[in-house]
Motif scaffolding. Structure first.
Motif, mmCIF file in Angstrom:
data_model
loop_
_atom_site.group_PDB
_atom_site.id
_atom_site.type_symbol
_atom_site.label_atom_id
_atom_site.label_comp_id
_atom_site.label_asym_id
_atom_site.label_seq_id
_atom_site.Cartn_x
_atom_site.Cartn_y
_atom_site.Cartn_z
ATOM 1 N N LEU A 85 14.593 -3.583 21.988
ATOM 2 C CA LEU A 85 14.037 -4.160 23.224
ATOM 3 C C LEU A 85 12.527 -4.371 23.101
ATOM 4 O O LEU A 85 11.997 -5.397 23.529
ATOM 5 N N ALA A 86 11.848 -3.400 22.478
ATOM 6 C CA ALA A 86 10.394 -3.509 22.299
ATOM 7 C C ALA A 86 10.047 -4.685 21.380
ATOM 8 O O ALA A 86 9.092 -5.428 21.637
ATOM 9 N N ILE A 87 10.835 -4.860 20.319
ATOM 10 C CA ILE A 87 10.614 -5.971 19.372
ATOM 11 C C ILE A 87 10.838 -7.307 20.084
ATOM 12 O O ILE A 87 10.076 -8.257 19.918
ATOM 13 N N ARG A 88 11.872 -7.359 20.916
ATOM 14 C CA ARG A 88 12.160 -8.599 21.661
ATOM 15 C C ARG A 88 10.998 -8.948 22.586
ATOM 16 O O ARG A 88 10.575 -10.106 22.662
ATOM 17 N N ASP A 89 10.470 -7.923 23.269
ATOM 18 C CA ASP A 89 9.359 -8.172 24.193
ATOM 19 C C ASP A 89 8.111 -8.654 23.460
ATOM 20 O O ASP A 89 7.352 -9.457 23.987
ATOM 21 N N ARG A 90 7.911 -8.155 22.241
ATOM 22 C CA ARG A 90 6.677 -8.500 21.525
ATOM 23 C C ARG A 90 6.774 -9.835 20.792
ATOM 24 O O ARG A 90 5.836 -10.629 20.811
ATOM 25 N N TRP B 202 2.139 -1.636 14.551
ATOM 26 C CA TRP B 202 2.822 -1.627 15.843
ATOM 27 C C TRP B 202 4.317 -1.356 15.654
ATOM 28 O O TRP B 202 4.912 -0.517 16.338
ATOM 29 N N LEU B 203 4.919 -2.072 14.697
ATOM 30 C CA LEU B 203 6.363 -1.935 14.455
ATOM 31 C C LEU B 203 6.708 -0.507 14.027
ATOM 32 O O LEU B 203 7.698 0.074 14.491
ATOM 33 N N GLU B 204 5.872 0.071 13.170
ATOM 34 C CA GLU B 204 6.109 1.444 12.710
ATOM 35 C C GLU B 204 6.003 2.438 13.871
ATOM 36 O O GLU B 204 6.741 3.417 13.916
ATOM 37 N N GLN B 205 5.097 2.167 14.813
ATOM 38 C CA GLN B 205 4.969 3.056 15.981
ATOM 39 C C GLN B 205 6.217 3.004 16.857
ATOM 40 O O GLN B 205 6.557 3.978 17.518
ATOM 41 N N GLN B 206 6.892 1.860 16.860
ATOM 42 C CA GLN B 206 8.134 1.723 17.635
ATOM 43 C C GLN B 206 9.308 2.404 16.941
ATOM 44 O O GLN B 206 10.168 2.989 17.591
ATOM 45 N N THR B 207 9.341 2.294 15.619
ATOM 46 C CA THR B 207 10.543 2.721 14.893
ATOM 47 C C THR B 207 10.447 4.121 14.292
ATOM 48 O O THR B 207 11.416 4.877 14.356
ATOM 49 N N HIS B 208 9.292 4.483 13.716
ATOM 50 C CA HIS B 208 9.216 5.760 12.981
ATOM 51 C C HIS B 208 9.580 7.003 13.803
ATOM 52 O O HIS B 208 10.361 7.821 13.334
ATOM 53 N N PRO B 209 9.044 7.165 15.031
ATOM 54 C CA PRO B 209 9.415 8.368 15.796
ATOM 55 C C PRO B 209 10.921 8.418 16.090
ATOM 56 O O PRO B 209 11.535 9.485 16.060
ATOM 57 N N VAL C 69 19.385 3.496 6.424
ATOM 58 C CA VAL C 69 20.545 3.300 7.309
ATOM 59 C C VAL C 69 20.148 3.647 8.745
ATOM 60 O O VAL C 69 20.433 2.900 9.681
ATOM 61 N N VAL C 70 19.445 4.782 8.898
ATOM 62 C CA VAL C 70 18.985 5.198 10.227
ATOM 63 C C VAL C 70 18.031 4.146 10.804
ATOM 64 O O VAL C 70 18.103 3.803 11.984
ATOM 65 N N ALA C 71 17.179 3.596 9.940
ATOM 66 C CA ALA C 71 16.218 2.568 10.385
ATOM 67 C C ALA C 71 16.943 1.331 10.923
ATOM 68 O O ALA C 71 16.474 0.698 11.871
ATOM 69 N N ARG C 72 18.098 1.013 10.321
ATOM 70 C CA ARG C 72 18.882 -0.122 10.827
ATOM 71 C C ARG C 72 19.544 0.229 12.162
ATOM 72 O O ARG C 72 19.643 -0.612 13.058
ATOM 73 N N GLU C 73 19.984 1.478 12.283
ATOM 74 C CA GLU C 73 20.648 1.908 13.526
ATOM 75 C C GLU C 73 19.705 1.842 14.729
ATOM 76 O O GLU C 73 20.122 1.438 15.820
ATOM 77 N N VAL C 74 18.437 2.228 14.534
ATOM 78 C CA VAL C 74 17.522 2.285 15.696
ATOM 79 C C VAL C 74 17.095 0.905 16.193
ATOM 80 O O VAL C 74 16.504 0.803 17.269
ATOM 81 N N VAL C 75 17.389 -0.150 15.415
ATOM 82 C CA VAL C 75 17.042 -1.506 15.881
ATOM 83 C C VAL C 75 18.285 -2.350 16.167
ATOM 84 O O VAL C 75 18.214 -3.576 16.215
#
Length: 199
Positions: free
Chosen positions: A48-53, A83-90, A34-40
């Motif tokens: 924003l990072a996903i959109r740029d990439r 890359w995606l995990e580096q954006q989302t995990h922290p 659920v938290v993982a969905r909230e952060v994206v």
């Protein structure tokens, strides 16, 4: 800080059935998915990072993530998954800590499919694995998610092996039987966790 139980299991193992039961017992449940969905969500820094990439392909018409497209992309290209995990995990970790710190129940449950792989187990005092044999995982996950068997096998292969999870977990609940059988095991574990949390 509240005593935290880490709850994990592979795809189709019944993590949600277990966490719903703990919630019914009045235990605060924080779900990493659920938290993982909230952060994206649109406008969030990870979004924003996903959109740029990845550009427009990564989104649906309502600007939410096109999860199916993204899942195929990152499972086909391991570098993109990293890359995606580096954006989302922290960001996920930060928000999990924040939510756990607000728990007012006797203990809290952190539900995470990647509890051990992501290092989220470090946020817990004790871990519980909801365990089923792989054929059961595949059958349940394909019924529930309308995913094809090959994709489910890929997800299982990308996760820590069942044997490794069994070795790492403090407790293992077998969910290959009925829901009543799972609840019976969880009732006993709940009594133990109340004692552990109180000490």
């Amino acid at each position: 800080m509240v005593w935290v139980l880490g709850l994990t299991g592979g795809i189709g193992s019944g993590k949600t059935a277990a966490s719903d039961y703990f919630a019914k017992l009045g235990i605060c449940v924080v779900d990493a998915d659920v938290v993982a969905r909230e952060v994206v969500e649109p406008g969030e820094p990870a979004w924003l990072a996903i959109r740029d990439r990845f550009g427009a392909d990564a989104f649906l018409a309502d600007q939410s993530l096109n999860r199916a497209w993204l899942r195929q992309k990152v499972f086909a290209e391991p570098g993109e998954r990293i890359w995606l995990e580096q954006q989302t995990h922290p960001r996920i970790r930060e928000r999990i800590i924040e939510q756990l710190s607000k728990a007012t129940s006797a203990y809290a449950v952190l539900v995470s499919p990647l509890l051990f792989e992501s290092g989220q187990s470090a946020l817990t005092q004790h871990t519980l694995l909801i365990d089923v044999p792989e054929p059961v995982q595949i059958e349940r996950a394909s019924q529930r998610d309308q995913n094809n068997e090959e994709q489910i096998r890929r997800i299982i292969a990308a996760q820590m092996s069942r044997a490794d999870k069994q070795a790492k977990a403090n407790d293992v609940a077998d969910n290959s039987g009925t829901l009543a059988h799972l609840h019976q095991q969880l009732d006993q574990l709940h009594q133990r966790y109340l004692t552990l949390a109180a000490s």
